[in-house]
Design an enzyme around this catalytic site. Structure first.
Site, PDB file in Angstrom:
ATOM      1  N   GLY A  72       0.804  -1.215   0.000  1.00 19.77           N
ATOM      2  CA  GLY A  72       0.000   0.000   0.000  1.00 19.77           C
ATOM      3  C   GLY A  72       0.840   1.269   0.000  1.00 19.77           C
ATOM      4  O   GLY A  72       0.552   2.211  -0.741  1.00 19.77           O
ATOM      5  N   ASN A 152      -7.617   4.408   8.562  1.00 19.17           N
ATOM      6  CA  ASN A 152      -7.068   3.229   9.235  1.00 19.17           C
ATOM      7  C   ASN A 152      -7.167   3.305  10.752  1.00 19.17           C
ATOM      8  O   ASN A 152      -7.163   2.289  11.422  1.00 19.17           O
ATOM      9  CB  ASN A 152      -5.616   2.997   8.811  1.00 19.17           C
ATOM     10  CG  ASN A 152      -4.791   4.254   8.816  1.00 19.17           C
ATOM     11  OD1 ASN A 152      -5.139   5.242   8.163  1.00 19.17           O
ATOM     12  ND2 ASN A 152      -3.700   4.245   9.548  1.00 19.17           N
ATOM     13  N   GLN A 180      -7.716   0.337   3.404  1.00 22.98           N
ATOM     14  CA  GLN A 180      -8.626  -0.180   4.438  1.00 22.98           C
ATOM     15  C   GLN A 180      -9.989  -0.566   3.874  1.00 22.98           C
ATOM     16  O   GLN A 180     -10.725  -1.313   4.513  1.00 22.98           O
ATOM     17  CB  GLN A 180      -8.836   0.871   5.542  1.00 22.98           C
ATOM     18  CG  GLN A 180      -7.630   1.103   6.417  1.00 22.98           C
ATOM     19  CD  GLN A 180      -7.326  -0.079   7.342  1.00 22.98           C
ATOM     20  OE1 GLN A 180      -8.208  -0.828   7.732  1.00 22.98           O
ATOM     21  NE2 GLN A 180      -6.071  -0.247   7.678  1.00 22.98           N
ATOM     22  N   ALA A 201      -2.592  -6.379  -0.153  1.00 23.71           N
ATOM     23  CA  ALA A 201      -3.214  -7.688   0.066  1.00 23.71           C
ATOM     24  C   ALA A 201      -3.274  -8.083   1.540  1.00 23.71           C
ATOM     25  O   ALA A 201      -4.220  -8.750   1.961  1.00 23.71           O
ATOM     26  CB  ALA A 201      -2.461  -8.758  -0.727  1.00 23.71           C
ATOM     27  N   HIS A 202      -2.275  -7.670   2.339  1.00 22.93           N
ATOM     28  CA  HIS A 202      -2.241  -8.172   3.716  1.00 22.93           C
ATOM     29  C   HIS A 202      -3.334  -7.588   4.604  1.00 22.93           C
ATOM     30  O   HIS A 202      -3.520  -8.041   5.725  1.00 22.93           O
ATOM     31  CB  HIS A 202      -0.854  -7.976   4.348  1.00 22.93           C
ATOM     32  CG  HIS A 202      -0.517  -6.565   4.739  1.00 22.93           C
ATOM     33  ND1 HIS A 202      -0.541  -6.154   6.040  1.00 22.93           N
ATOM     34  CD2 HIS A 202      -0.153  -5.496   4.004  1.00 22.93           C
ATOM     35  CE1 HIS A 202      -0.179  -4.867   6.094  1.00 22.93           C
ATOM     36  NE2 HIS A 202       0.062  -4.453   4.870  1.00 22.93           N
ATOM     37  N   THR A 238      11.354  -8.398 -11.613  1.00 25.35           N
ATOM     38  CA  THR A 238      10.639  -9.663 -11.732  1.00 25.35           C
ATOM     39  C   THR A 238       9.444  -9.681 -10.783  1.00 25.35           C
ATOM     40  O   THR A 238       9.554  -9.296  -9.618  1.00 25.35           O
ATOM     41  CB  THR A 238      11.586 -10.842 -11.423  1.00 25.35           C
ATOM     42  OG1 THR A 238      12.668 -10.773 -12.358  1.00 25.35           O
ATOM     43  CG2 THR A 238      10.879 -12.175 -11.543  1.00 25.35           C
ATOM     44  N   CYS A 326       1.872   2.276  12.495  1.00 27.77           N
ATOM     45  CA  CYS A 326       3.069   2.910  11.954  1.00 27.77           C
ATOM     46  C   CYS A 326       3.605   3.988  12.882  1.00 27.77           C
ATOM     47  O   CYS A 326       4.760   4.358  12.794  1.00 27.77           O
ATOM     48  CB  CYS A 326       2.772   3.520  10.598  1.00 27.77           C
ATOM     49  SG  CYS A 326       1.859   2.410   9.563  1.00 27.77           S
TER      50      CYS A 326
HETATM   51  C1  LIG Z   1      -1.841  -0.348   5.942  1.00 27.27           C
HETATM   52  C2  LIG Z   1      -2.118   0.905   5.205  1.00 27.27           C
HETATM   53  C3  LIG Z   1      -1.222   1.415   4.259  1.00 27.27           C
HETATM   54  C4  LIG Z   1       0.138   0.798   4.031  1.00 27.27           C
HETATM   55  O1  LIG Z   1       0.086  -0.431   3.403  1.00 27.27           O
HETATM   56  P1  LIG Z   1       1.405  -1.354   3.441  1.00 27.27           P
HETATM   57  O2  LIG Z   1       1.059  -2.500   2.553  1.00 27.27           O
HETATM   58  O3  LIG Z   1       1.563  -1.762   4.856  1.00 27.27           O
HETATM   59  O4  LIG Z   1       2.534  -0.564   2.929  1.00 27.27           O
HETATM   60  C5  LIG Z   1      -1.570   2.554   3.578  1.00 27.27           C
HETATM   61  N1  LIG Z   1      -2.730   3.170   3.779  1.00 27.27           N
HETATM   62  C6  LIG Z   1      -3.639   2.710   4.671  1.00 27.27           C
HETATM   63  C7  LIG Z   1      -4.928   3.427   4.836  1.00 27.27           C
HETATM   64  C8  LIG Z   1      -3.358   1.569   5.418  1.00 27.27           C
HETATM   65  O5  LIG Z   1      -4.238   1.130   6.300  1.00 27.27           O
END
Ligand SMILES: *Cc1c(COP(=O)(O)O)cnc(C)c1O
Length: 392
Positions: A72, A152, A180, A201-202, A238, A326
């Site tokens: 993200g 978030n 989110q 994706a996570h 890649t 974060c």
């Molecule tokens: C988690 C998050 C991100 C960052 O995504 P990552 O894959 O951890 O770099 C960015 N924006 C929002 C709103 C998020 O919740």
């Protein structure tokens, strides 16, 4: 060992077993490089393209408009910097909000040092951006509006359709950080006039380290990484084939029975909020009561520190968060909580519990019960609480 009660789904989610099963062969059996011409390689390429198509379909975009990234934050960086650099002959002004993820805020601050001008829109007490201020901020120099889909920390969902209409009418690119929202809210990029959209994706039970930026056909944007011709010359290197395969599967599963899942999540959320409000005094719900993510609960407990609350919860086997993942670890209160008007001392006492598919009503009740004890114990030790009681 006590079973972990995981209520930090906004920070990350466990990868689903079905997703992992689909990914595994791409590490050591179907391991070809998608750029190779022999069948082992072209089968990897087919898998990548299939995933791209699935993801595109989910947001009503074409597969040629989906570009894979390492998550993200990378997608956010790319959207903002890529558009800024590619359109600087047209203008140098960017509009965003005060409650964005650091991936947007810090990128905008970086661009300011390079001569770009950035407007950070205010939000109301619920965290919703001021649309009037948005319209008034637009100048002939404005090249990009970047407003997150859902927050978030406090879960607030922004008026994305209205923002998209304003951007379209004024002929300005509109990017949304939907990290989110994807997997929790149905999104149609055409209906909402979205030009770029970030996802990871996570956050929806896929693997970490893979995400995507949707870029509407025709948007003028610089490439992110120069090298080979991958991702149509825009993000070389890649491909993360297992990650891409996992992301496609995860997004499919996330949107399966979405209404049913959300109904259950909202019930759990309301049970948790009610449990806390019924049993603990001097609490405040942050974010909008209804325009919020189905699984998000963010509450301030006056007179105590969010960090102490988290440590005590951890000892009971409960995982939550204060501020955002974060920024936790720093002593600065969350910029989001300050932007909705909370004073420093109250913003420090905030707790985010983000629910997911795996949480149950029993877990919610257990957490409420533990919170009651923890909060009263921490308040008993709090000089602020002593002062408050003395004043009454
Ligand atoms: C988690 C998050 C991100 C960052 O995504 P990552 O894959 O951890 O770099 C960015 N924006 C929002 C709103 C998020 O919740």
């Amino acid at each position: 060992m006590k079973k972990l009660i995981y209520m930090d789904n906004a920070a990350t989610t466990p990868t689903r077993q079905e997703v992992l099963d689909d990914m595994l062969p791409y590490f050591n059996i179907q391991y070809g490089n998608p750029s190779s011409v022999y069948s082992l390689g072209s089968r990897s390429r087919t898998a990548v393209e299939k995933s791209r198509e699935i993801i595109g379909n989910m947001i009503n975009a074409g597969e040629r408009e989906i570009f894979f990234t390492a998550g993200g934050t990378e997608a956010d960086n790319w959207a903002v910097r890529g558009v800024a650099y590619a359109n600087k002959d047209k203008g140098n002004h960017i509009i965003t909000s005060k409650v964005e993820h650091q991936g947007i805020i810090h990128t905008c601050e970086y661009l300011e040092k390079q001569g770009f001008a950035v407007t950070y829109l205010d939000v109301d007490e619920y965290g919703i951006v001021d649309l009037e201020q948005l319209e008034e901020s637009i100048t002939d120099e404005t090249i990009l509006i970047s407003i997150m889909f859902a927050n978030n920390e406090i879960g607030t969902v922004q008026p994305i359709k209205e923002i998209g209409e304003i951007a379209k009418e004024r002929n300005i690119y509109f990017h949304t950080d939907a990290v989110q929202a994807i997997g929790n809210i149905r999104i149609d990029v055409d209906e909402l006039n979205i030009d770029m959209l970030s996802m990871a994706a996570h956050k929806f039970h896929g693997p970490k380290g893979i995400g995507a930026l949707y870029i509407r056909r025709g948007v003028k944007i610089d490439p992110l990484i120069i090298g080979g011709g991958q991702e149509r010359n825009r993000r070389a290197g890649t491909e993360n084939v297992p990650g891409i395969v996992g992301m496609g599967k995860a997004i499919e599963l996330a949107y399966e029975n979405l209404d049913e899942k959300n109904e259950k999540l909202i019930q759990l959320r309301e049970r948790l909020i009610k449990g806390i409000f019924d049993n603990i005094d001097h609490v405040r719900l942050n974010g909008h009561p209804t325009k919020r993510l189905p699984g998000n609960v963010n509450i301030c407990f006056e007179f105590i520190e969010g960090e102490s609350l988290l440590l005590s919860l951890d000892m009971e086997g409960i995982a939550g968060s204060s501020g955002s993942a974060c920024t936790s670890g720093t002593l600065e209160p969350s910029h989001v909580l300050l932007s909705i008007g909370l004073p420093h001392e109250i913003a420090h006492g905030s707790l985010r519990l983000s629910l997911g598919d795996n949480n149950t009503a029993e877990e919610v009740d257990y957490v409420v019960e533990k919170l009651v004890g923890i909060v009263s114990r921490l308040r008993a030790m709090s000089p602020l609480y002593e002062q408050f009681k003395g004043g009454n």
